[in-house]
Write an enzyme that holds these catalytic residues in place. Structure first.
Site, PDB file in Angstrom:
ATOM      1  N   SER A 257     -22.294 -16.878   6.324  1.00  0.00           N
ATOM      2  CA  SER A 257     -21.711 -16.999   7.655  1.00  0.00           C
ATOM      3  C   SER A 257     -21.990 -15.725   8.431  1.00  0.00           C
ATOM      4  CB  SER A 257     -20.206 -17.179   7.527  1.00  0.00           C
ATOM      5  OG  SER A 257     -19.663 -15.993   6.968  1.00  0.00           O
ATOM      6  N   LYS A 258     -21.897 -15.880   9.743  1.00  0.00           N
ATOM      7  CA  LYS A 258     -22.107 -14.756  10.659  1.00  0.00           C
ATOM      8  C   LYS A 258     -21.221 -13.577  10.297  1.00  0.00           C
ATOM      9  CE  LYS A 258     -21.131 -16.403  14.927  1.00  0.00           C
ATOM     10  NZ  LYS A 258     -21.343 -17.700  15.496  1.00  0.00           N
ATOM     11  N   ARG A 259     -20.008 -13.897   9.829  1.00  0.00           N
ATOM     12  CA  ARG A 259     -19.034 -12.850   9.581  1.00  0.00           C
ATOM     13  C   ARG A 259     -19.502 -11.909   8.474  1.00  0.00           C
ATOM     14  NH1 ARG A 259     -14.382 -13.176   7.386  1.00  0.00           N
ATOM     15  NH2 ARG A 259     -14.769 -15.291   6.646  1.00  0.00           N
ATOM     16  N   LYS A 260     -20.128 -12.500   7.437  1.00  0.00           N
ATOM     17  CA  LYS A 260     -20.496 -11.668   6.289  1.00  0.00           C
ATOM     18  C   LYS A 260     -21.964 -11.267   6.262  1.00  0.00           C
ATOM     19  CE  LYS A 260     -16.888 -12.917   3.110  1.00  0.00           C
ATOM     20  NZ  LYS A 260     -16.549 -13.698   1.947  1.00  0.00           N
ATOM     21  N   SER A 261     -22.810 -12.026   6.912  1.00  0.00           N
ATOM     22  CA  SER A 261     -24.238 -11.712   6.830  1.00  0.00           C
ATOM     23  C   SER A 261     -24.838 -11.782   8.226  1.00  0.00           C
ATOM     24  CB  SER A 261     -24.974 -12.735   5.960  1.00  0.00           C
ATOM     25  OG  SER A 261     -24.344 -12.865   4.729  1.00  0.00           O
TER      26      SER A 261
END
Ligand code: GLU
Length: 505
Positions: A257-261
């Protein structure tokens, strides 16, 4: 029957890594099978769809070399293909016609339930611990009852009859899948009361009308597939073969996901990942070539690709491996190609330094050319070129006295060494002979005579002329810098060190 498969992105966000992999597998499969690769823009979510995102998707695919055989018109280029239009918002009439057909065959019906009624149903289902589903209030209305509701001015949605059965299909990746339609929430809304179509309906209508033979898409769509199958059947269309691709996972095995990667393709591109590496890496993220080889060009992938070696388990995104592969592909670029791709990164970096108030001189073509053999093997990403060589173009490099003094040395030895090295370069090497081969022997001799480790001397020189501890090979670096600048920087570094308080070690 020839293969037709499609990539069907929704322009509600930039093209991301998962989307690229889906597009790539579709492309590879279509090319391998001699079929068609179709691009369809699913833009019916009007509130979230944006032209910029569509542009980002198209530019990204184009940059990667994933050319489509059929797709919408873009930036003045005409639409391609006989099954258009290829943007869903341009196909509204087709959805309405298809819904009409379903209504005529009583495979769908108008539903007049008010939001309040549906809300009450949902609450009752929650209280009874039932999964949410449409209760079927309008499923059996007589023609007269419908007319009465129409006369009241109630606007109907159109619902598709889902029925109760187990829908089975053989997914090329997941194998045999069976899903009970009773878990699917009841009869499915296909048109809103304003006549606009809903997502599952548009997908099925389009896949049917575009004669799609293989639906290759992300695993998140697996549970929707029975809905699509029921719709294909109702529309009298052939049911395509499905292949649901494994999820892409963060290193901690959660869904990427955008949040982690970093997920946007454009961000990888801006960092200087080359298309060859992204294509190669993403092809292997969920598919195996069946050999030990790891580096494949797009054409080689086309030759080898098959959906039956796609894994069903999640595929972990490993940035280090991508960087390694990127370095491999950067090395394989021809000199011209490398120069053409690297230069804009260097220019941008130097522009940033200029904006930060530093004096920067413009690299000359010949200088850039001379740099190629020094840097091409050293870049994990093209953007790293800036930090690697900017000292060549900065009028002044900042030298840290603390870094100038090698670990085994003190300030006095370093001063002596820099002055001696400067003397050797000034007296023994002329402008014409200023070549790496000419520079190394006298400087090695100097170290030997004074009983210094050559490595220490070279490190002090390196830091003095570049301000850095890691650079391309020292003597090539001096050559790239030129005799005058080398002498000048050695001079300045000596001054800096002489003026500095003795660093505490
Ligand atoms: N538009 C959908 C998405 O972007 C894809 C639908 C499909 O491939 O069937 O996720």
């Amino acid at each position: 029957m020839s293969v037709r498969c499609r990539f069907a992105p929704s322009p509600t966000g930039p093209l991301h890594i998962g989307g690229v992999r889906t597009a790539l597998y579709n492309y590879l499969f279509a090319r391998k099978q001699g079929g068609a690769f179709i691009l369809r823009i699913e833009d019916t979510d009007v509130a979230r769809s944006r032209v910029e995102f569509e542009r980002d998707i198209l530019t990204g695919l184009h940059w990667l070399g994933l050319e489509w055989d059929e797709g919408p018109e873009v930036a003045g280029l005409a639409a391609r293909g006989a099954y258009g239009p290829y943007r869903q918002m341009e196909r509204l009439a087709l959805y309405r016609e298809a819904a009409e057909r379903l209504l005529e065959g009583d495979l769908a019906y108008p539903c007049y339930c008010s939001p309040e009624q549906l809300d009450a149903d949902r609450k009752a289902q929650e209280a009874a611990r039932q999964p949410p589903h449409y209760v079927g209030r309008c499923a059996r209305l007589s023609a007269q009852e419908r007319r009465a509701r129409e006369a009241e001015g109630i606007k109907a949605v159109v619902r598709f009859r889902v029925g109760a059965e187990r829908v089975a299909f053989d997914d090329l990746v997941r194998g045999h899948v069976e899903i009970d339609t009773r878990t699917m929430g009841g009869d499915l809304i296909i048109l809103r009361s304003d006549g606009s179509p809903l997502y599952h309906f548009t997908v099925a209508v389009d896949d049917a009308q575009m004669a799609i033979t293989h639906v290759v898409r992300g695993e998140e769509h697996l549970s929707n597939t029975p809905k699509h199958i029921l719709l294909f059947r109702a529309l009298g269309a052939d049911i395509p073969t499905f292949a649901h691709l494994p999820l892409i996972l963060n290193p901690d095995r959660t869904k990427m996901s955008k949040r982690k990667s970093q997920t946007a393709l454009s961000a990888y591109r801006e960092e200087g990942f080359v298309r060859e590496a992204l294509v190669n890496y993403l092809a292997l993220l969920g598919w195996s070539s069946g050999t030990e080889e790891e580096l494949f060009r797009l054409e080689e992938l086309v030759e080898r690709f098959d959906l039956d070696r796609v894994q069903s388990g999640g595929a972990v995104f490993d940035r280090e491996r991508l960087e390694w592969m990127n370095g491999q592909w950067i090395r394989r670029l021809s000199q011209e190609e490398f120069l053409a791709r690297m230069t804009p990164f260097l220019v941008r970096h130097l522009e940033r330094r200029t904006s930060a108030g530093e004096r920067v001189r413009q690299p000359e073509e010949a200088e850039l050319r001379a740099l190629v053999p020094l840097v091409q093997e050293r870049l994990p990403v093209l953007a790293a070129i800036g930090e690697l060589v900017d000292f060549l173009f900065l009028e002044r490099v900042a030298v840290e006295p603390g870094q100038l003094v090698p670990k085994r040395w003190d300030q006095r030895t370093t001063l002596e060494a820099l002055e001696a090295a400067r003397g050797v370069i000034r007296d023994e090497i002329g402008p014409v002979t200023f070549e790496a081969d000419e520079l190394e022997p006298p400087l090695r001799r100097l170290a030997e005579e004074r009983g210094w480790k050559a490595g220490d001397l070279f490190m002090a020189i390196r830091v003095a002329v570049t301000g850095r501890t890691a650079t391309p090979p020292l003597f090539d670096t001096l050559v790239a810098l030129g005799r005058e600048r080398t002498l000048e920087r050695l001079d300045r570094a000596t001054d800096v060190l002489a003026g500095a308080a003795a660093p505490t070690q």
